[in-house]
Design a protein around this motif. Structure first.
Motif, mmCIF file in Angstrom:
data_model
loop_
_atom_site.group_PDB
_atom_site.id
_atom_site.type_symbol
_atom_site.label_atom_id
_atom_site.label_comp_id
_atom_site.label_asym_id
_atom_site.label_seq_id
_atom_site.Cartn_x
_atom_site.Cartn_y
_atom_site.Cartn_z
ATOM 1 N N GLY A 20 0.841 -1.179 0.000
ATOM 2 C CA GLY A 20 0.000 0.000 0.000
ATOM 3 C C GLY A 20 0.879 1.232 0.000
ATOM 4 O O GLY A 20 2.048 1.177 0.397
ATOM 5 N N ILE A 22 1.064 5.153 1.355
ATOM 6 C CA ILE A 22 0.519 6.161 2.264
ATOM 7 C C ILE A 22 1.057 7.523 1.847
ATOM 8 O O ILE A 22 2.250 7.793 1.984
ATOM 9 C CB ILE A 22 0.893 5.858 3.723
ATOM 10 C CG1 ILE A 22 0.310 4.500 4.130
ATOM 11 C CG2 ILE A 22 0.405 6.971 4.642
ATOM 12 C CD1 ILE A 22 0.786 4.011 5.485
ATOM 13 N N MET A 30 -4.702 12.738 3.901
ATOM 14 C CA MET A 30 -4.199 11.448 3.440
ATOM 15 C C MET A 30 -4.963 11.000 2.207
ATOM 16 O O MET A 30 -6.172 11.203 2.109
ATOM 17 C CB MET A 30 -4.340 10.415 4.548
ATOM 18 C CG MET A 30 -3.612 10.825 5.813
ATOM 19 S SD MET A 30 -3.836 9.647 7.124
ATOM 20 C CE MET A 30 -2.557 8.513 6.676
ATOM 21 N N MET A 32 -6.799 8.396 0.114
ATOM 22 C CA MET A 32 -7.555 7.182 0.405
ATOM 23 C C MET A 32 -8.387 6.794 -0.813
ATOM 24 O O MET A 32 -8.738 7.640 -1.633
ATOM 25 C CB MET A 32 -8.488 7.405 1.597
ATOM 26 C CG MET A 32 -7.795 7.845 2.880
ATOM 27 S SD MET A 32 -6.619 6.652 3.520
ATOM 28 C CE MET A 32 -7.697 5.326 3.962
ATOM 29 N N SER A 45 -9.742 2.730 2.254
ATOM 30 C CA SER A 45 -8.465 2.134 2.594
ATOM 31 C C SER A 45 -7.331 2.863 1.880
ATOM 32 O O SER A 45 -7.555 3.780 1.095
ATOM 33 C CB SER A 45 -8.465 0.654 2.197
ATOM 34 O OG SER A 45 -7.315 0.006 2.704
ATOM 35 N N VAL A 46 -6.127 2.402 2.132
ATOM 36 C CA VAL A 46 -4.928 2.893 1.454
ATOM 37 C C VAL A 46 -4.912 2.308 0.046
ATOM 38 O O VAL A 46 -5.224 1.128 -0.129
ATOM 39 C CB VAL A 46 -3.681 2.427 2.240
ATOM 40 C CG1 VAL A 46 -2.404 2.730 1.484
ATOM 41 C CG2 VAL A 46 -3.666 3.036 3.623
ATOM 42 N N ASP A 95 2.943 -1.451 3.957
ATOM 43 C CA ASP A 95 2.553 -0.080 3.624
ATOM 44 C C ASP A 95 3.767 0.841 3.635
ATOM 45 O O ASP A 95 4.505 0.910 4.629
ATOM 46 C CB ASP A 95 1.498 0.429 4.603
ATOM 47 C CG ASP A 95 0.141 -0.195 4.356
ATOM 48 O OD1 ASP A 95 -0.215 -0.400 3.178
ATOM 49 O OD2 ASP A 95 -0.569 -0.490 5.334
ATOM 50 N N PHE A 135 -3.014 2.766 11.662
ATOM 51 C CA PHE A 135 -2.602 4.166 11.533
ATOM 52 C C PHE A 135 -2.296 4.779 12.900
ATOM 53 O O PHE A 135 -1.360 5.556 13.043
ATOM 54 C CB PHE A 135 -3.675 4.972 10.811
ATOM 55 C CG PHE A 135 -3.590 4.913 9.308
ATOM 56 C CD1 PHE A 135 -2.862 3.938 8.656
ATOM 57 C CD2 PHE A 135 -4.249 5.837 8.540
ATOM 58 C CE1 PHE A 135 -2.778 3.887 7.266
ATOM 59 C CE2 PHE A 135 -4.183 5.810 7.147
ATOM 60 C CZ PHE A 135 -3.442 4.825 6.518
#
Length: 141
Positions: A20, A22, A30, A32, A45-46, A95, A135
């Motif tokens: 993923g 970020i 962020m 998403m 989600s990511v 991630d 997170f």
């Protein structure tokens, strides 16, 4: 998957490596996606997905972000790793921190929607299981 199904998948050694990305913009928002397909269809989600055979994690992050968000990214450090049960498998998700280098934000591939969200917005969105816990543990929110 129930606990018995997850245990069976682990015993069978069926693990799917995933990644993923970020991304955090200059305003602290962020990146998403709302997933369009299982697992976690309809949840936020990511952006990310499976690592293809012969593909590095970094290359997979770049490809997945391009496919799902239309954005070009550079890949930074590994932020954290989680395991999530799926139907007959366990997804091992790595991630990474990413920096947006270009492109135009749009939902694509298996993302039903893509957008930038503040940490407070993220806390009230319907998110994939364990996302907010991860997170929080990683100090992102």
């Amino acid at each position: 998957m129930n606990d018995d199904g997850e245990k069976a998948a682990r015993r069978a050694g069926v693990t799917v490596r995933c990644v993923g990305g970020i991304a955090v913009d200059g305003d602290g928002r962020m990146l998403m996606i709302r997933r369009g397909r299982a697992p976690s269809a309809g949840l936020w989600s990511v952006p990310g997905g499976r690592v293809e055979p012969g593909e590095s994690d970094e290359a997979a992050v770049v490809r997945e972000l391009r496919e799902e968000t239309g954005l070009e990214v550079s890949v930074g450090r590994l932020v954290g790793t989680v395991e999530r049960p799926g139907p007959g498998v366990v997804y091992e998700i790595h991630d990474f921190e990413v920096t947006v280098e270009g492109g135009t934000l749009r939902a694509g591939d298996d993302a039903a929607e893509a957008r930038w969200v503040t940490p407070s917005e993220l806390r009230v969105l319907p998110t994939a299981p364990g996302l907010l816990d991860a997170f929080t543990a990683w100090g992102l929110i």
